[in-house]
Enzyme design. Sequence first.
Site, short mmCIF file in Angstrom:
data_model
loop_
_atom_site.label_atom_id
_atom_site.label_comp_id
_atom_site.label_asym_id
_atom_site.label_seq_id
_atom_site.Cartn_x
_atom_site.Cartn_y
_atom_site.Cartn_z
N LYS A 40 -77.51 124.55 51.35
CA LYS A 40 -77.81 125.99 51.59
C LYS A 40 -76.79 127.01 50.92
O LYS A 40 -77.40 127.89 50.38
CB LYS A 40 -77.74 126.16 53.04
CG LYS A 40 -77.73 127.83 53.72
CD LYS A 40 -77.67 127.80 55.02
CE LYS A 40 -76.12 127.84 55.50
NZ LYS A 40 -75.60 129.30 55.10
N ARG A 113 -76.83 137.96 54.97
CA ARG A 113 -75.89 138.66 54.03
C ARG A 113 -76.22 138.59 52.62
O ARG A 113 -75.61 139.27 51.70
CB ARG A 113 -74.44 138.44 54.32
CG ARG A 113 -73.78 138.76 55.61
CD ARG A 113 -72.54 137.99 55.83
NE ARG A 113 -71.61 137.94 54.72
CZ ARG A 113 -70.70 138.82 54.69
NH1 ARG A 113 -70.41 139.64 55.53
NH2 ARG A 113 -69.64 138.73 53.42
N CYS A 137 -72.60 146.35 63.67
CA CYS A 137 -71.57 146.00 62.91
C CYS A 137 -71.96 144.75 61.94
O CYS A 137 -71.03 143.93 61.55
CB CYS A 137 -70.54 145.59 63.67
SG CYS A 137 -70.66 144.57 64.75
N VAL A 349 -60.05 131.38 58.45
CA VAL A 349 -61.10 131.83 57.69
C VAL A 349 -61.81 133.05 58.43
O VAL A 349 -61.85 134.13 57.73
CB VAL A 349 -61.83 130.81 56.98
CG1 VAL A 349 -63.02 131.54 55.89
CG2 VAL A 349 -61.38 129.66 56.38
N1 EPU Z 1 -64.24 138.96 53.68
C1 EPU Z 1 -64.01 140.38 53.82
N2 EPU Z 1 -64.52 141.26 53.14
C2 EPU Z 1 -65.60 140.87 51.91
C3 EPU Z 1 -65.81 139.55 52.17
C4 EPU Z 1 -65.24 138.50 52.94
O1 EPU Z 1 -63.01 140.79 54.68
O2 EPU Z 1 -65.92 141.50 51.15
C5 EPU Z 1 -63.45 138.18 54.76
C6 EPU Z 1 -64.49 137.54 55.63
O3 EPU Z 1 -64.67 138.30 56.62
C7 EPU Z 1 -63.82 136.05 56.07
C8 EPU Z 1 -63.41 135.77 54.80
O4 EPU Z 1 -63.23 137.04 53.98
O5 EPU Z 1 -62.94 136.23 57.18
C9 EPU Z 1 -63.85 134.58 54.13
O6 EPU Z 1 -65.34 135.20 53.65
P1 EPU Z 1 -66.23 134.49 52.61
O7 EPU Z 1 -66.55 135.56 51.83
O8 EPU Z 1 -65.40 133.48 51.91
O9 EPU Z 1 -67.56 133.95 53.43
P2 EPU Z 1 -68.92 134.18 52.89
O10 EPU Z 1 -69.27 134.24 51.58
O11 EPU Z 1 -69.61 135.29 53.55
C10 EPU Z 1 -69.69 131.73 52.76
C11 EPU Z 1 -70.53 130.84 53.24
C12 EPU Z 1 -70.22 130.59 54.89
C13 EPU Z 1 -68.69 129.61 54.73
C14 EPU Z 1 -67.71 130.80 53.87
C15 EPU Z 1 -66.53 130.04 53.78
C16 EPU Z 1 -72.76 131.54 52.37
C17 EPU Z 1 -73.98 131.91 52.54
N3 EPU Z 1 -71.76 131.39 53.60
O12 EPU Z 1 -69.70 132.86 53.53
O13 EPU Z 1 -71.15 129.47 55.19
O14 EPU Z 1 -68.27 129.60 55.84
O15 EPU Z 1 -68.31 130.84 52.50
O16 EPU Z 1 -66.60 128.79 53.02
O17 EPU Z 1 -72.49 130.77 51.31
C18 EPU Z 1 -72.43 128.58 57.26
O18 EPU Z 1 -72.94 128.21 56.18
O19 EPU Z 1 -72.67 128.36 58.23
C19 EPU Z 1 -71.53 129.75 56.61
C20 EPU Z 1 -70.90 130.69 57.57
#
Ligand code: EPU
Length: 455
Positions: A40, A113, A137, A349
């Site tokens: 995904k 997102r 939020c 995380v």
């Molecule tokens: N964060 C910020 N600001 C930002 C972006 C992120 O503060 O602009 C923080 C987040 O709040 C979090 C941390 O940084 O505390 C890590 O977030 P990250 O950006 O790495 O996560 P993401 O890209 O939103 C993806 C996956 C998640 C997975 C995480 C970590 C997708 C669609 N989602 O999320 O997957 O847990 O990376 O590997 O790729 C899932 O599949 O259920 C899922 C949540």
Amino acid sequence: MNPLLKDAQKAGERVGLKSDKIVIRGGKPLRGEVSVRGAKNLVTKAMVASLLGETESLLRDVPDISDVEVVRNLLEVHGVSVTSPEPGELLLDPRNVKSAHFAEIDAFAGSSRIPILFCGPLLHQLGEAFIPDLGGCRIGDRPINFHLDALRFMGATVDKGYEGIHLTAPHGLRGANIELPYPSVGATEQVLLSGVRARGVTELKNAAIEPEIMDLIAVLQKMGAIISVEPNRVILIEGVDSLRGYTHRAIFDRNEAASWASAALATRGDIMVKGAKQQELMTFLNVFRKVGGAFDVEEDGIRFYHPGTPLKPVVVETDVHPGFMTDWQQPLVVALTQAEGTSVVHETVYENRFGFTEALIEMGADIVVHKQGIESITRRVPRRPLEQAAVITGPTPLHGADVHVPDLRGGFSHLIAALAADGESTISNVGIISRGYEHFIDKLQMLGADFDVEG
Ligand code: EPU
């Protein structure tokens, strides 16, 4: 009802979920074989990358999940033609890309997102992009601040309005030196998708290097991009003038594979996960083994099983790659309720990823969530104030309960817990699980689970 919203609901139906509630009679080991397809967390991004090409792209091993439907709808409202030549394939033609009305984007985005990742490609193609304000939020400034800052560094203007965020780049995006405050997966993808066609070189420091990101880089390289992954989380992107379409088979879904592995352990079962590969799961496999789970790496997948001996407690910390993924902890916690002793799962995380434990406690688990994390093992990234730790003491027999699924991974854990528990459980809001688990109802049936879909 907004006709677009109605369409979005039909998308949910297309992925095969007719009801939002299932009644599970637990206590029966899951045994059999399931297949996992493309991840995904790569497929949805590769679909967005197709927007950057001048010709069509073909993506293979696309799972039939509702997050794919969300992105498909969002691409279609932006003028991308999306067809499926064969089951599990998507042909994406971006030759008529156009701006979409915010109401259309809003209707299809739901709580996803993903619209944030459309920004770079749309700024290159159209000079503007729009991110809906998804209310409350759900998309506040904080969770996308890394994305917006990176886009600003690259020359985008960000205007926050009543309906959402409008971005423009009348002079195009340019290469920049960017250092992420945290190796965010999404923000790294943002910089990749924006930097590949920016003027000049982009240097990204403190980048995420998850296997799904490496696979996205492979997709972009096939399109004509020049990206090098340097030591110490540095990624260099040399912007090019144009990109073409790609043909790509998505990397397998290691989160789904790890979820079925934990399901095998928690239910004292035996599941062959076809399509799972060892390399991307090494960290998970180490922890699985330490807990007392058994696995055999085979040619076409990995067999996970409960060996019949007592499970052991572990101390594990979620982390960025190559650490133990945050998405793996929720299903594992269910198995840890059956380990002999006290386990600690430290979430570093996300700030709020233990909500699912409340239902487990109701089912008989002994779990205490501490609002502060633990100072312990050497870190890949510095400690942050948001951390939490769950202390799980086992083994505790689980019994059936009525549970409302809160989120994707937590929801899958509730399913596993209900399958491991004695008696009957009613799990509602299970539709959310189809966001990331392809045909999970069919798979549960194939594994011999005893349940009825209500409605
Ligand atoms: N964060 C910020 N600001 C930002 C972006 C992120 O503060 O602009 C923080 C987040 O709040 C979090 C941390 O940084 O505390 C890590 O977030 P990250 O950006 O790495 O996560 P993401 O890209 O939103 C993806 C996956 C998640 C997975 C995480 C970590 C997708 C669609 N989602 O999320 O997957 O847990 O990376 O590997 O790729 C899932 O599949 O259920 C899922 C949540």
